[in-house]
Each structure stands twice: as C-alpha cells, then as structure tokens.
Design an enzyme around this catalytic site. Structure first.
Site, PDB file in Angstrom:
ATOM      1  N   LYS A 127      -0.525  -6.376   2.715  1.00 45.43           N
ATOM      2  CA  LYS A 127       0.316  -5.563   1.853  1.00 45.43           C
ATOM      3  C   LYS A 127       0.609  -4.348   2.638  1.00 45.43           C
ATOM      4  O   LYS A 127      -0.212  -3.505   3.251  1.00 45.43           O
ATOM      5  CB  LYS A 127      -0.337  -5.267   0.657  1.00 45.43           C
ATOM      6  CG  LYS A 127       0.796  -4.730  -0.628  1.00 45.43           C
ATOM      7  CD  LYS A 127       0.042  -4.843  -1.870  1.00 45.43           C
ATOM      8  CE  LYS A 127       0.755  -4.077  -2.922  1.00 45.43           C
ATOM      9  NZ  LYS A 127       0.403  -4.170  -4.389  1.00 45.43           N
ATOM     10  N   SER A 203       2.745  -5.785  -7.976  1.00 44.66           N
ATOM     11  CA  SER A 203       3.537  -5.345  -6.755  1.00 44.66           C
ATOM     12  C   SER A 203       3.206  -6.126  -5.583  1.00 44.66           C
ATOM     13  O   SER A 203       3.837  -5.668  -4.521  1.00 44.66           O
ATOM     14  CB  SER A 203       3.042  -3.928  -6.519  1.00 44.66           C
ATOM     15  OG  SER A 203       1.523  -3.710  -6.483  1.00 44.66           O
ATOM     16  N   SER A 227      -1.153  -6.079 -10.116  1.00 42.04           N
ATOM     17  CA  SER A 227      -0.651  -6.264  -9.056  1.00 42.04           C
ATOM     18  C   SER A 227      -0.864  -7.337  -8.177  1.00 42.04           C
ATOM     19  O   SER A 227      -0.169  -7.913  -7.174  1.00 42.04           O
ATOM     20  CB  SER A 227      -0.662  -5.020  -8.154  1.00 42.04           C
ATOM     21  OG  SER A 227       0.266  -3.921  -8.549  1.00 42.04           O
TER      22      SER A 227
END
Length: 639
Positions: A127, A203, A227
């Site tokens: 990420k 996210s 997330s």
C-alpha cells in the site's frame, strides 16, 4: 488400502496480557484467467527454465514452485507487470519499479528451507500509505507532496522481504486514508474489477482490486476503521484486520494495523504467522475444545441507524444458516456499544490528520491550509475540516477520546464473555458508483465555512459530512476502537453480480480462531471470488480431476490439551507428496476450483443457504503449512 499421512504440531496459545488504552498520534473489467488442472507451460527465453502458469493459485504454492525451480521468480515479476498493464483501467497500482524488483530477485538466496522464506520469489504489491519502502513515493495522497519519497524501509515491509516476497509496486489509496472509497485529487479512483463503474473501496482499495483481478495473490494494506475489510467486501476478497499491536511495528493503542488482502486462508495464516511481533505472541488466545463451543451473536442493525440493504441482511442470514448447520449456536444480539457515540469519539481521534496535512503544507507550500485549497483540488474537504477543527479543539479532547476507548473495550470484553464471535455484514451496501461523491455538495459548502464556527458546531459538520460514506460502512469501526481482530469473507454475490462480505469479529487475540472459521467457510465452498463468478457465467465445465478434488483435500481436527492446541492432519490417497511442506506442483488445484464447481452445480449467484448436514466440525486444510508460532511506525488512518 488407502494410505494416510499425518503431521502434528503444537501452538502455544496463551491468555492475552492487559490492554493499555492510550491514543497517539482495459475498457472493461479484467477477467481473471480460469484455474486449469492441466497447467499451462511456457518458456522463459532469458533463463530457458520451464514456466508454469500460476493463475489463481495460492502464494504458498507459487513459492514452492519457485523453490523447486519449476518457475522463475523474474518471470513471475515480469508477468505481474504485464497483468498490471492489462488491468491499467482499474487504476489500482500507482507506482512500479521493475529495476528494483529485479534487484530483489537477484538478492534472493539460492537455497532456502520451506520455513525460512515461505513466500520465496512471490511478487507482492504494498500500500502506498504508511508502508515505507526506501525510494518509493511517500505522498499521503496529497498533490503538494507528489515528489516526496521514503528515505527508509519500515520494519513491516522489511519483514515481507525476509519472508521471500518481491515488492513490485505501490497500490492506490485515498488522501490520508480518510474515506471508505479509494479516490483522491492526486491518484484518482480505484475501479472495481467486478464493475468498472464502481469503486474498489477504501482505503486499501488498490490492494483489494489488484488481488480480486488476479494481478497478485495478495497485497498489503492497513486498517484503522475498516480500510482492509471494506474493500475486501466490495471487491470480493479476504480481509483480516488483526488484533491491535500483534503485528510487527503496530502500536498497542487503537490506531492503524497493517496486514493484507488475500484470496486464500492458508496464505493469510502463514502471512499472519510471519508478521507477528515476537514480543507479543502471548496476545493470542487459546483454542476452545471445539469451535462449536463458541457462541456466535449476529446483528443486522446499523450501529449508527443507517439503512442496511437487503443484500447485506441476506449475506448474514445465509451465514447464520450455514453456521447452525455446522453445529454452532447462533443468536441475534446487537453489540452493547453506542455506535453514534463511538463515531463521534472516532472523529475526535481523526483531528490530528488535519494537523499533519497542515504541517506538510507548511513544509511544501510555506503556508497554512485554507478553504480555497478544497475548491482548487489541492486537499479533500475532510482534510480541511479536520485541520480547522483541530485548531479549536479543547485540551480535554484527548481524555474524552481515551474515556470512550476504555468504555468500548470494557463493553466488548463483557459481550465476548457470552458471545466470543460477533457476526455482521462487513458493509451495509454493495460498492458505490465512482460517480457517488465521498461528501455531498451541501456538506462541502458547510465545511468551507468552518473557520467561522465554534468547535462543537465544527464537529457536528464533520459527523454529518462523513455520514454519507459512513452509512454504507457502519460496522467496521468497532473492532478498531476495541482493538479486536475482525475478518471479512467474500460469501455473497447479489443479483446484479456485485460482491458483499460478512464480518466475523472476535475478542482480542482470537485472530487464528477467526481464521479457523474462515477456513471452514472456504473449504465448504462458501467463498466466492471474481474468477469463480466469471466461470459460472461462462458455463465452464470442470474436468474429471477437478471433480475429485473434494476427496483429496486434507483434513484437520482441532483438539485441546490444557493451554495448548494440537492439530492433526489427515488426507486420503492422492498425488500429493508431503515432507516438511507441500510439494509445489501438487497444490495447483485449489479451493477456488471446488468453489467454482459448487457454483456451477447450483447455478446460484448468491451464497447457497444449505450446508453440510454433518455437524461434526472438520476444518479442511486449516494449515497445510506448519504454523510454528512458538518463536514468532504507527500511522493513524480513519478507514
């Protein structure tokens, strides 16, 4: 007479220590290739090694094939970059570095044991937010930080490399990880591989979309309010949010937790094993005598009073039916936590993100943030709102927040004494359209006037503005503020062909227990991935060998010896030949094939409401790979 093999190992699962609560700062969806029982073979012109297709198989199986020199790690990396290009319309990957990836491949040891590097040579995406890798972008999704780079590698990422992974790039995420969809002024939206008009979730949306599309078998993400689990639900993958502080580098106080989006429970288990902080393995709970001893509560009620879609309700009720058929006691019971009060406290904890964004603006823009930065698309409306409110926050805010954390922890501790497992929808709806704004225009108008408001009014504006997104995902934040593990499983696809997950939440340290339940769903054919759904729609016919997979899957029975749990594995005669680990070429046939076969037989686009009539709980292949747990930067984000 059929031969059997047995493998025994022991897990030390101790009662957790006390928990200190302190808050600190293409034009169409890509089709994943069908899993073939006859493996595709091609030749790598550079190495002249035989390359075997690894489409849709586990990361562990791929790693074993690399170790056995049946496939080439550099070719795997090349293939991954090709898949990224083929799926570029997803916008799930925001940065690639083939040169660095090749350097990592060349640095892999020439010899390694199965235990030392279980993911040897497997490409992985990390990420782009909070998972520092030296030389990679470090922007927080802010346009004015677009040229910033990490000058160090976080221990979490270094540990991935120690486990054998080859890092190939960064995945997309929203600005500061603040919203439950992946979209930002800097990177744009991450499209959903099930339907490009919809968002992958946030996210960790770029990670989930990449895994769902088959670009990589797993991709890392992080979770401070859902997330990992929200995009897992909306993109149809597995998303584990571990116990707070149990993963290397994570804080013990409720904040962000780092882990990954996956497609296999075995991969998830092995990754979890490798990423545990050795100093905190005692946080793990011991297994019960049998999993059916775990009483399960379920809820269909949104904790903030928002509407829960019929699809979300049906996904949970299907799971309830299945679990009851497996011998579990499942009762309807809501969490004792006041969801609205929890979220208001949650947003108090988010104020520091506004402070961080303004600090970075001072470094790069040499000024403070202002309302015009929103209209000029330099920051999101919520970033500006949090900054303005942070300036007027009274000193007692921190204590107010900590008091709510303590209350939530106490309430859930009491709740889990009767109901160790809590089942809810992961998300209240299927994935939203990319045209659906994160914040409604009327709320943005109010945000732009926040500088003139008193603090209490500012916080009301923040709550109301966030509610548009929160109403779709009201179930995930509880686990974060309680510090508990939660697992999203892709068990449901609606009539429009969109996935939706269920969430299993447990008491602190029950991560492996949740994964055992996840394995039960997996091996009973209850997990539905994009490739399965596409095969169903394409009416693919299973091979004779695929029809025999059920008879050759290994079995594990959970036993109890005081404070230690023993797993005994047995399998019927098959072509599998095990020593310390699974031989690579024999693991190509995966549970996805079983899932697809069951879907083809039923012609159902939703999770079947019927399960096995056998109430004796047998977990199929819980750990085909040894779980030797005896010796095993905090970044706060809002979703």
């Amino acid at each position: 007479m059929k031969k059997h093999w047995k493998l025994r190992f022991t897990l030390s699962l101790l009662i957790p220590l006390g928990f200190n609560l302190f808050y600190s700062l293409p034009t169409h969806a890509s089709e994943a290739a069908e899993t073939n029982t006859q493996t595709d073979v091609k030749v790598n012109a550079q190495s002249s090694k035989t390359i075997t297709s690894t489409e849709n198989q586990s990361a562990l199986a791929t790693a074993q094939q690399v170790k056995d020199q049946q496939i080439d790690s550099q070719q795997l990396v090349n293939d991954t970059y090709q898949k990224i290009e083929q799926n570029k319309d997803l916008n799930s990957v925001i940065y690639q570095d083939p040169v660095n990836a090749s350097q990592q491949v060349n640095a892999l040891p020439t010899t390694t044991s199965n235990s030392e590097q279980p993911f040897y040579g497997v490409p992985i995406l990390i990420k782009g937010l909070g998972q520092a890798y030296k030389g990679y972008p470090n922007t927080n999704g802010l346009p004015y930080m677009q040229d910033n780079r990490y000058g160090y590698t976080k221990n979490f990422v270094a540990k991935l490399q120690e486990m054998g992974f080859v890092i190939v790039g960064e995945t997309n995420y929203p600005e500061l990880g603040l919203i439950n969809v992946t979209d930002s002024n800097l990177y744009g939206p991450a499209h959903n591989p099930w339907d490009l008009t919809r968002n992958a979730g946030g996210s960790s949306g770029g990670a989930a979309a990449s895994v769902a599309a088959g670009i990589v078998p797993l991709a890392t993400g992080n979770d401070a309010g859902g997330s990992l689990r929200i995009p897992a639900s909306w993109s149809g993958v597995i998303g584990l949010k571990p116990t707070q502080g149990i993963i290397l580098g994570d804080s013990l106080t409720p904040s962000v937790v780092n882990f990954a989006e996956t497609r296999r429970i075995d991969d998830t288990i092995k990754l979890f094993e490798g990423l545990i902080d050795p100093k905190r393995k005692s946080l793990l709970k011991e297994f019960p005598l049998k999993l059916q001893d775990l009483k399960i509560a379920y809820s269909l009620k949104s904790p903030v009073g928002s509407v829960v879609s019929p699809d979300a309700e049906k996904a949970v009720l299907n799971a309830v039916t299945f679990l009851r058929q497996q011998g579990f006691q499942v009762v309807e019971k809501d969490s004792p936590v006041d969801g609205v009060k929890l979220m208001r406290a949650y947003y108090l904890g988010a104020l520091s993100d506004g402070t961080v964004a303004n600090y970075l603006a001072q470094q790069k823009l040499h000024r403070n943030l202002q309302a015009s930065d929103v209209t000029e698309h330099l920051i999101s409306p919520m970033t500006y709102a949090l900054y303005e409110a942070s300036k007027k926050a009274p000193k007692e805010i921190k204590q107010t927040y900590n008091n709510e954390l303590a209350l939530v922890a106490a309430q859930m501790k009491s709740f889990h004494e009767e109901y160790p497992i809590y089942l809810t929808p992961t998300t209240a709806t299927v994935a939203p359209l990319n045209s659906d704004p994160a914040f409604l225009p009327a709320d943005v108008t109010k945000i732009l006037q926040m500088a003139k408001m008193p603090f209490d009014q500012q916080m009301n504006v923040i709550y109301n503005a966030w509610y548009h997104g929160l109403s779709k995902t009201p179930f995930t934040q509880l686990a974060n503020l309680a510090g508990e593990p939660a697992l999203s499983l892709p068990t449901y696809v609606n009539a429009q062909g969109l996935p939706l997950g269920i969430q299993l939440e447990g008491e602190k340290g029950s991560d492996l227990i949740l994964l055992a339940l996840g394995k039960l769903f997996e091996d009973k054919g209850k997990l539905i991935f994009l490739s399965d759904y596409q095969k169903l729609n394409n009416n693919a016919q299973p091979s004779k060998q695929q029809n025999e997979d059920n008879a050759n899957i290994s079995k594990v029975v959970v036993r109890n010896l005081g404070k230690k749990s023993v797993y005994e594995f047995q399998t019927a005669t098959s072509k599998l030949n095990f020593s310390d680990n699974v031989s690579s070429k024999d693991v190509v046939r995966t549970s996805q094939q079983v899932n697809a076969r069951k879907l083809q037989l039923t012609k159902e686009k939703q999770l079947p409401q019927t399960g096995s009539d056998n109430n004796e709980l047998v977990l199929l292949g819980l750990a085909l790979f040894s779980l030797s747990l005896i010796g095993m930067d905090q970044n706060k984000r809002k979703f």
